[in-house]
Scaffold this motif. Structure first.
Motif, mmCIF file in Angstrom:
data_model
loop_
_atom_site.group_PDB
_atom_site.id
_atom_site.type_symbol
_atom_site.label_atom_id
_atom_site.label_comp_id
_atom_site.label_asym_id
_atom_site.label_seq_id
_atom_site.Cartn_x
_atom_site.Cartn_y
_atom_site.Cartn_z
ATOM 1 N N LEU A 57 -6.865 12.550 -30.585
ATOM 2 C CA LEU A 57 -6.910 11.238 -31.247
ATOM 3 C C LEU A 57 -5.745 10.355 -30.794
ATOM 4 C CD1 LEU A 57 -7.977 12.296 -34.846
ATOM 5 C CD2 LEU A 57 -9.374 11.107 -33.129
ATOM 6 N N ALA A 58 -4.580 10.955 -30.583
ATOM 7 C CA ALA A 58 -3.430 10.185 -30.092
ATOM 8 C C ALA A 58 -3.719 9.635 -28.697
ATOM 9 C CB ALA A 58 -2.173 11.050 -30.070
ATOM 10 N N ALA A 59 -4.352 10.447 -27.858
ATOM 11 C CA ALA A 59 -4.699 9.971 -26.512
ATOM 12 C C ALA A 59 -5.567 8.728 -26.615
ATOM 13 C CB ALA A 59 -5.417 11.073 -25.734
ATOM 14 N N ALA A 60 -6.536 8.767 -27.510
ATOM 15 C CA ALA A 60 -7.388 7.593 -27.715
ATOM 16 C C ALA A 60 -6.583 6.433 -28.286
ATOM 17 C CB ALA A 60 -8.546 7.954 -28.649
ATOM 18 N N GLY A 61 -5.678 6.730 -29.205
ATOM 19 C CA GLY A 61 -4.882 5.688 -29.854
ATOM 20 C C GLY A 61 -3.902 4.981 -28.938
ATOM 21 N N PHE A 62 -3.489 5.648 -27.870
ATOM 22 C CA PHE A 62 -2.591 5.010 -26.911
ATOM 23 C C PHE A 62 -3.315 3.988 -26.036
ATOM 24 C CE2 PHE A 62 0.385 8.752 -27.295
ATOM 25 C CZ PHE A 62 1.486 8.015 -27.684
ATOM 26 N N ILE A 63 -4.620 4.146 -25.858
ATOM 27 C CA ILE A 63 -5.347 3.325 -24.894
ATOM 28 C C ILE A 63 -6.437 2.454 -25.519
ATOM 29 C CG2 ILE A 63 -6.807 3.390 -22.821
ATOM 30 C CD1 ILE A 63 -3.898 4.257 -22.330
ATOM 31 N N LEU A 64 -7.331 3.068 -26.277
ATOM 32 C CA LEU A 64 -8.548 2.368 -26.706
ATOM 33 C C LEU A 64 -8.339 1.117 -27.556
ATOM 34 C CD1 LEU A 64 -11.017 5.321 -27.351
ATOM 35 C CD2 LEU A 64 -10.831 3.813 -25.359
ATOM 36 N N PRO A 65 -7.431 1.121 -28.532
ATOM 37 C CA PRO A 65 -7.304 -0.100 -29.340
ATOM 38 C C PRO A 65 -6.979 -1.341 -28.507
ATOM 39 C CG PRO A 65 -6.187 1.699 -30.420
ATOM 40 C CD PRO A 65 -6.567 2.186 -29.044
ATOM 41 N N ALA A 66 -6.081 -1.198 -27.562
ATOM 42 C CA ALA A 66 -5.711 -2.343 -26.724
ATOM 43 C C ALA A 66 -6.799 -2.652 -25.701
ATOM 44 C CB ALA A 66 -4.390 -2.072 -26.020
ATOM 45 N N ALA A 67 -7.372 -1.607 -25.106
ATOM 46 C CA ALA A 67 -8.393 -1.819 -24.081
ATOM 47 C C ALA A 67 -9.640 -2.485 -24.656
ATOM 48 C CB ALA A 67 -8.763 -0.494 -23.420
ATOM 49 N N LEU A 68 -9.974 -2.140 -25.890
ATOM 50 C CA LEU A 68 -11.162 -2.708 -26.527
ATOM 51 C C LEU A 68 -10.854 -3.964 -27.344
ATOM 52 C CD1 LEU A 68 -12.848 0.606 -27.734
ATOM 53 C CD2 LEU A 68 -13.368 -0.738 -25.677
ATOM 54 N N ALA A 71 -7.976 -3.774 -33.197
ATOM 55 C CA ALA A 71 -6.770 -3.277 -33.870
ATOM 56 C C ALA A 71 -5.721 -2.786 -32.874
ATOM 57 C CB ALA A 71 -7.124 -2.202 -34.885
ATOM 58 N N PRO A 72 -5.298 -3.621 -31.931
ATOM 59 C CA PRO A 72 -4.323 -3.167 -30.935
ATOM 60 C C PRO A 72 -2.976 -2.760 -31.535
ATOM 61 C CG PRO A 72 -4.694 -5.534 -30.751
ATOM 62 C CD PRO A 72 -5.716 -5.003 -31.716
ATOM 63 N N VAL A 73 -2.711 -3.116 -32.781
ATOM 64 C CA VAL A 73 -1.477 -2.674 -33.427
ATOM 65 C C VAL A 73 -1.442 -1.145 -33.551
ATOM 66 C CG1 VAL A 73 -2.300 -2.798 -35.827
ATOM 67 C CG2 VAL A 73 0.118 -3.176 -35.315
ATOM 68 N N MET A 74 -2.601 -0.506 -33.386
ATOM 69 C CA MET A 74 -2.639 0.956 -33.463
ATOM 70 C C MET A 74 -1.924 1.623 -32.288
ATOM 71 S SD MET A 74 -3.812 1.654 -36.313
ATOM 72 C CE MET A 74 -3.853 3.422 -36.115
ATOM 73 N N VAL A 75 -1.706 0.901 -31.199
ATOM 74 C CA VAL A 75 -0.978 1.491 -30.067
ATOM 75 C C VAL A 75 0.468 1.816 -30.467
ATOM 76 C CG1 VAL A 75 -0.158 1.133 -27.704
ATOM 77 C CG2 VAL A 75 -2.496 0.462 -28.336
ATOM 78 N N PRO A 76 1.246 0.860 -31.000
ATOM 79 C CA PRO A 76 2.595 1.241 -31.410
ATOM 80 C C PRO A 76 2.611 2.184 -32.618
ATOM 81 C CG PRO A 76 2.185 -1.062 -31.941
ATOM 82 C CD PRO A 76 1.035 -0.585 -31.101
ATOM 83 N N VAL A 77 1.605 2.095 -33.473
ATOM 84 C CA VAL A 77 1.521 3.044 -34.589
ATOM 85 C C VAL A 77 1.324 4.457 -34.038
ATOM 86 C CG1 VAL A 77 0.113 3.758 -36.571
ATOM 87 C CG2 VAL A 77 0.719 1.347 -36.275
ATOM 88 N N THR A 78 0.459 4.595 -33.059
ATOM 89 C CA THR A 78 0.258 5.887 -32.408
ATOM 90 C C THR A 78 1.552 6.373 -31.767
ATOM 91 O OG1 THR A 78 -2.069 5.385 -31.992
ATOM 92 C CG2 THR A 78 -1.069 7.118 -30.643
ATOM 93 N N ALA A 79 2.286 5.463 -31.145
ATOM 94 C CA ALA A 79 3.555 5.839 -30.507
ATOM 95 C C ALA A 79 4.554 6.359 -31.537
ATOM 96 C CB ALA A 79 4.129 4.651 -29.739
ATOM 97 N N VAL A 80 4.628 5.722 -32.690
ATOM 98 C CA VAL A 80 5.535 6.193 -33.748
ATOM 99 C C VAL A 80 5.105 7.574 -34.238
ATOM 100 C CG1 VAL A 80 6.334 5.748 -36.104
ATOM 101 C CG2 VAL A 80 6.269 3.888 -34.434
ATOM 102 N N CYS A 81 3.806 7.774 -34.407
ATOM 103 C CA CYS A 81 3.309 9.087 -34.813
ATOM 104 C C CYS A 81 3.632 10.145 -33.753
ATOM 105 C CB CYS A 81 1.804 9.032 -35.073
ATOM 106 S SG CYS A 81 1.366 8.064 -36.525
ATOM 107 N N TRP A 82 3.529 9.765 -32.484
ATOM 108 C CA TRP A 82 3.864 10.695 -31.396
ATOM 109 C C TRP A 82 5.345 11.057 -31.443
ATOM 110 C CZ3 TRP A 82 0.681 13.495 -28.574
ATOM 111 C CH2 TRP A 82 1.198 14.179 -27.483
ATOM 112 N N ILE A 83 6.190 10.091 -31.770
ATOM 113 C CA ILE A 83 7.620 10.373 -31.914
ATOM 114 C C ILE A 83 7.829 11.461 -32.961
ATOM 115 C CG2 ILE A 83 9.804 9.413 -32.770
ATOM 116 C CD1 ILE A 83 8.909 6.728 -31.440
#
Length: 127
Positions: A57-68, A71-83
């Protein structure tokens, strides 16, 4: 900067996808026998598979929100979760004395921090 952030997010997505598929589909005994995978023998199979699914799901969250553009704000949210995930991974590997893996987790953490900072403060996605 935008390209650099995309590359960093893409690298993290690749790492997350590989790790996620491995944890989700490789048997726990086989994972436990691999270098750096010994911790999987100390936890339940369900926990390992849950981490694997979260990583996919994180892999998808790093790319799909912005690419599609959804909800592109999910990219930095995913990054924080990855941290947070990398902090846990670093602690786990540190307790086991696997210091090269702790260093690798720190690299992934730094990349995620860069993506979070870049997409929240420097070059957020429009919309």
């Amino acid at each position: 900067m935008n390209l650099t952030l995309w590359i960093a997010a893409g690298l993290l997505a690749a790492v997350a996808l590989l790790g996620g598929f491995t944890k989700t589909f490789v048997p726990q005994a086989k994972l436990a026998a691999t270098h750096g995978g010994g911790w999987t023998g100390e936890v339940s199979a369900g926990f390992v598979k849950t981490l694997g699914i979260l990583e996919v799901l994180a892999a998808a969250g790093f790319i799909l929100p912005a690419a599609l553009g959804i909800a592109p704000v999910m990219v930095p949210v995913t990054a924080v979760c990855w941290i947070l995930l990398m902090i846990g991974a670093g602690i786990t590997h540190g307790r086991r004395g696997e210091y090269p893996l702790v260093a690798l987790n720190a690299v992934y953490l730094a990349l995620a921090a860069f993506v979070a900072w870049g997409r929240l403060a420097v070059e957020p996605f429009a919309g």
